[in-house]
Design an enzyme around this catalytic site. Sequence first.
Site, short mmCIF file in Angstrom:
data_model
loop_
_atom_site.label_atom_id
_atom_site.label_comp_id
_atom_site.label_asym_id
_atom_site.label_seq_id
_atom_site.Cartn_x
_atom_site.Cartn_y
_atom_site.Cartn_z
N ASP A 107 -2.51 29.85 -8.95
CA ASP A 107 -2.36 30.45 -7.62
C ASP A 107 -3.50 31.44 -7.35
O ASP A 107 -4.09 31.98 -8.28
CB ASP A 107 -1.02 31.18 -7.51
CG ASP A 107 0.16 30.22 -7.61
OD1 ASP A 107 -0.03 29.02 -7.40
OD2 ASP A 107 1.27 30.71 -7.91
N1 URA Z 1 3.02 29.02 -12.02
C1 URA Z 1 2.89 29.78 -10.91
O1 URA Z 1 3.86 30.13 -10.27
N2 URA Z 1 1.65 30.15 -10.54
C2 URA Z 1 0.54 29.83 -11.23
O2 URA Z 1 -0.57 30.22 -10.84
C3 URA Z 1 0.69 29.02 -12.40
C4 URA Z 1 1.94 28.63 -12.77
#
Ligand code: URA
Length: 250
Positions: A107
């Site tokens: 993310d």
């Molecule tokens: N899970 C998430 O919620 N965000 C990430 O960036 C990676 C795994």
Amino acid sequence: MAAEIMRLDKYLCEALGITRSEVKPLVAKGRVTVDGQICKKADLKVNPAQVILVDGKPTSYQQNVYIMLDKPQGIVSAATDARDTTVVDLVKDAYPRRQLFPAGRLDKDSTGFVLLTDDGNFAHDLLAPRRHVSKTYLVGIDTPLTQRMIDGFVAGVTLADGTELAPAGLQGIPGDPYMTRVELTQGVYHQIKRMFGVFGAGVVSLRRVAMGGLMLDSTLGAGGWREITPEELRLLRPNGKSESTDGQTK
Ligand code: URA
């Protein structure tokens, strides 16, 4: 990985980082040898395992590149983006001729290990749930870790929309009930945030620290990157297992 067969002029473009029109006179003037013979045929099929010299100097060509990047917050895990800086933007000046992309997403607000490559088959294998290459995260949460969360992750969380996830690892970090270590073998959108959400916990920080048996190099720092060595690449096979010459993992 089998050696790629390609035209001599394409090989020279890749190996020397020059254009096809710049390669043409090198070949035409007999400045290129292939396995000891002068070669003036730009369309000769060669493979990178052959000894190809220009003006007597060896050339080398890497079929694919594999890069470990420590993604900072605020950078998007994509090859291109109309608005935001991407993980590929951070390295692309060093690889003007490569079509790099991130193998798996983090993310925008997450940090840590992103693998960039131009090898589609490798990325596919790395991400396929059935290959069981784990991804390990340090995750800060806004309520103390409970045994119910740990048991729930291990049993396989069912998300709010009904998606049934594979079993995942969840451990506490001694001395800090708000810091956890999560190990996943699949990559569903916002997976960890949604998994903790099922238990009423919010994620306040999320950092990927390893893929398979390969740890993120802690000396890189936010935005730092380097190529992954061939030895390290082996640690990214399922469960960090080595591959025998017949292609069977053992
Ligand atoms: N899970 C998430 O919620 N965000 C990430 O960036 C990676 C795994």
